[in-house]
Design a protein around this motif. Structure first.
Motif, PDB file in Angstrom:
ATOM      1  N   LYS A 195       2.986   7.098   3.318  1.00  0.00           N
ATOM      2  CA  LYS A 195       2.965   6.037   4.145  1.00  0.00           C
ATOM      3  C   LYS A 195       2.876   4.829   3.353  1.00  0.00           C
ATOM      4  O   LYS A 195       2.041   4.488   2.346  1.00  0.00           O
ATOM      5  CB  LYS A 195       1.510   6.045   4.884  1.00  0.00           C
ATOM      6  N   VAL A 196       3.965   4.068   3.428  1.00  0.00           N
ATOM      7  CA  VAL A 196       4.100   2.863   2.786  1.00  0.00           C
ATOM      8  C   VAL A 196       3.900   1.353   3.578  1.00  0.00           C
ATOM      9  O   VAL A 196       4.701   1.437   4.673  1.00  0.00           O
ATOM     10  CB  VAL A 196       5.445   2.900   2.109  1.00  0.00           C
ATOM     11  N   LYS A 197       3.352   0.270   3.039  1.00  0.00           N
ATOM     12  CA  LYS A 197       3.259  -0.948   3.534  1.00  0.00           C
ATOM     13  C   LYS A 197       3.580  -1.819   2.303  1.00  0.00           C
ATOM     14  O   LYS A 197       3.061  -1.644   1.385  1.00  0.00           O
ATOM     15  CB  LYS A 197       2.089  -1.193   4.190  1.00  0.00           C
ATOM     16  N   THR A 198       4.857  -2.426   2.738  1.00  0.00           N
ATOM     17  CA  THR A 198       5.262  -3.312   1.449  1.00  0.00           C
ATOM     18  C   THR A 198       6.039  -4.687   2.186  1.00  0.00           C
ATOM     19  O   THR A 198       6.069  -4.672   3.108  1.00  0.00           O
ATOM     20  CB  THR A 198       6.168  -2.679   0.569  1.00  0.00           C
TER      21      THR A 198
ATOM     22  N   ASP B 126      11.479  -7.842   0.674  1.00  0.00           N
ATOM     23  CA  ASP B 126      12.170  -7.826  -0.368  1.00  0.00           C
ATOM     24  C   ASP B 126      12.279  -6.534  -1.110  1.00  0.00           C
ATOM     25  O   ASP B 126      13.275  -5.672  -1.398  1.00  0.00           O
ATOM     26  CB  ASP B 126      11.787  -8.718  -1.480  1.00  0.00           C
ATOM     27  N   THR B 127      11.264  -5.496  -1.101  1.00  0.00           N
ATOM     28  CA  THR B 127      10.988  -4.491  -1.820  1.00  0.00           C
ATOM     29  C   THR B 127      11.954  -3.314  -1.004  1.00  0.00           C
ATOM     30  O   THR B 127      12.442  -2.415  -1.438  1.00  0.00           O
ATOM     31  CB  THR B 127       9.719  -3.842  -1.989  1.00  0.00           C
ATOM     32  N   ILE B 128      11.750  -3.444   0.064  1.00  0.00           N
ATOM     33  CA  ILE B 128      12.188  -2.401   1.360  1.00  0.00           C
ATOM     34  C   ILE B 128      13.870  -2.849   1.257  1.00  0.00           C
ATOM     35  O   ILE B 128      14.592  -1.798   1.036  1.00  0.00           O
ATOM     36  CB  ILE B 128      11.813  -2.797   2.629  1.00  0.00           C
TER      37      ILE B 128
ATOM     38  N   GLU C  81       0.961  -1.256  -0.157  1.00  0.00           N
ATOM     39  CA  GLU C  81       0.069  -0.022  -0.043  1.00  0.00           C
ATOM     40  C   GLU C  81       0.936   1.129  -0.022  1.00  0.00           C
ATOM     41  O   GLU C  81       2.164   1.106   0.421  1.00  0.00           O
ATOM     42  CB  GLU C  81      -0.968  -0.033   1.337  1.00  0.00           C
ATOM     43  N   LEU C  82       0.361   2.414  -0.639  1.00  0.00           N
ATOM     44  CA  LEU C  82       1.117   3.493  -0.617  1.00  0.00           C
ATOM     45  C   LEU C  82       0.186   4.667  -0.523  1.00  0.00           C
ATOM     46  O   LEU C  82      -0.838   4.874  -1.230  1.00  0.00           O
ATOM     47  CB  LEU C  82       1.995   3.722  -1.854  1.00  0.00           C
ATOM     48  N   GLU C  83       0.304   5.536   0.177  1.00  0.00           N
ATOM     49  CA  GLU C  83      -0.741   6.685   0.742  1.00  0.00           C
ATOM     50  C   GLU C  83       0.161   8.107   0.671  1.00  0.00           C
ATOM     51  O   GLU C  83       1.206   7.892   1.210  1.00  0.00           O
ATOM     52  CB  GLU C  83      -1.286   6.434   2.075  1.00  0.00           C
ATOM     53  N   PHE C  84      -0.268   8.942   0.017  1.00  0.00           N
ATOM     54  CA  PHE C  84       0.193  10.277  -0.021  1.00  0.00           C
ATOM     55  C   PHE C  84      -0.459  11.082   0.979  1.00  0.00           C
ATOM     56  O   PHE C  84      -1.818  11.349   0.997  1.00  0.00           O
ATOM     57  CB  PHE C  84       0.166  11.186  -1.386  1.00  0.00           C
TER      58      PHE C  84
END
Length: 419
Positions: A199-202, A205-207, A185-188
């Motif tokens: 606000k990022v939820k991932t 591996d991506t991090i 998820e990505l929120e501006f």
């Protein structure tokens, strides 16, 4: 009884009388002595544990004993105890427990290694699986100890990771062979003070990939005569690195298009405000920004400036090709080799093409009016008294503010090696 008498300062060395070389050598000698004493204290702690700390001192643990006896934090006390256990032979209920890192212990007793070098070595050896042979462990420890005599914690940690990869190429067996699909998820977010956030939820591996991409951009800047050491916090360095990463992505020709056109940002502002740098512009998808910031962004070849007349009608919609073309950027990369600002080592891919005579002041998009600048120095040129010009030999040079150099003698970047 604690003495209340002041120290006899007359008996102390008069350091101000010492020659430079002797003064520095005295500091190094005392650092080696501190390390040797630390190692001896570790031996004492190991012996206290072997005898039984409760029997020796009445305390339940050695760490708690240290907290009360030498007035240090519990975390530091625990670190000393763990270091002592790893470096020394101990007894536990009659069983002999060999030292995890005996060669590192010997180097510590000679004053060669201190806690900053010892801890990454101990961590590396403790992380090796039982399947690694004693001979390989011994060889690996020798390698790390020899390196640590002249290297810092970061170099030792990196070498330890390489050693672990060679000795244990398979790594630990994953606990979950069938991981669930990650939720991303990505929120501006827009804050009340006008700043913006994410606000990022991932997944991990991506991090990890993001950190790997940002890490080279987030290193502390080299100290300079004008600015001294890099005073940014770790989080500020990551923030600046993320900004550069986004700018680099905007320059990538492989990035997906928007309705057939390459990705772009539209900035709307009146022509008078753009020229004066006073007023406000509007950044597409974001909101209001200052006119000065708009003028800086106009240098970026992925920004399309829209200038408005007094009645708000569009007077001119700049095209992407109107600014630095790919061919011009290649020519600038050959000439400038990266950010041209003195003392900066940023490579070309982290730079934008800055108009020496601003586009808003009718500056032309040609090589002798362009210079490569990283985001930090691009902002500095727009918001400070530094000036840039193309010298007679067709290379950029920078004029410092008078408070830095009253003579304002031109300076050049010598960080980029030329063929």
């Amino acid at each position: 009884m604690i003495s209340t008498e002041p120290p006899d300062l007359e008996a102390l060395p008069e350091w101000w009388r010492w020659e430079n070389d002797a003064l520095l050598m005295a500091y190094v000698a005392r650092e080696r002595e501190k390390r040797r004493l630390d190692a001896e204290q570790g031996q004492i702690l190991a012996e206290v544990e072997s005898r039984g700390v409760r029997d020796v001192s009445g305390y339940a643990t050695v760490a708690q004993m240290l907290v009360d006896w030498v007035q240090i934090k519990l975390a530091e006390a625990k670190a000393r105890v763990e270091r002592a256990r790893a470096l020394n032979l101990r007894q536990d209920g009659g069983a002999r427990i060999p030292a995890l890192a005996p060669y590192a212990a010997a180097a510590a007793l000679s004053g060669d290694l201190g806690p900053a070098q010892l801890d990454p070595i101990i961590t590396a050896l403790a992380g090796l699986p039982a399947s690694v042979s004693a001979e390989d462990r011994e060889t690996g420890e020798h390698i790390l100890v020899d390196l640590a005599r002249t290297a810092g914690p970061r170099e030792i940690t990196k070498a330890a990771a390489n050693l672990r990869d060679r000795l244990d190429p398979d790594g630990r067996e994953p606990k979950d062979p069938d991981p669930v699909a990650p939720r991303r998820e990505l929120e501006f977010v827009t804050h009340r003070d006008g700043t913006h956030g994410l606000k990022v939820k991932t997944d991990a591996d991506t991090i990890a990939r993001l950190k790997a991409l940002l890490d080279p951009l987030a290193k502390p800047r080299p100290a300079t005569e004008e600015e001294g050491r890099d005073a940014r916090s770790q989080w500020q360095r990551w923030g600046d690195a993320f900004t550069e990463f986004v700018q680099m992505g905007m320059l990538n020709p492989e990035i997906p298009t928007q309705a057939g056109d390459s990705v772009h940002v539209v900035v709307t502002i009146s022509l008078d405000e753009l020229r004066s740098g006073i007023g406000q512009g509007r950044l597409d998808l974001v909101g209001d920004i200052s006119a000065a910031e708009t003028r800086r962004m106009a240098c970026d070849c992925k920004v399309i400036p829209v200038t408005l007349g007094a009645d708000g009608q569009p007077l001119d919609v700049g095209r992407e090709q109107r600014l630095a073309t790919p061919a011009q950027r290649r020519a600038l990369a050959i000439r400038d080799r990266g950010c041209a600002f003195p003392g900066c080592d940023a490579p070309p891919q982290r730079c934008t093409a800055h108009h020496i005579v601003f586009w808003a002041h009718h500056g032309e998009t040609k090589i002798d009016n362009l210079v490569l600048l990283c985001s930090r120095h691009h902002r500095l040129i727009h918001h400070s008294q530094w000036e840039v010009r193309i010298a007679a030999d067709d290379h950029p040079e920078f004029i410092p503010p008078a408070f830095i150099d009253p003579a304002r003698a031109p300076r050049r970047n010598t960080m980029h090696t030329r063929a």
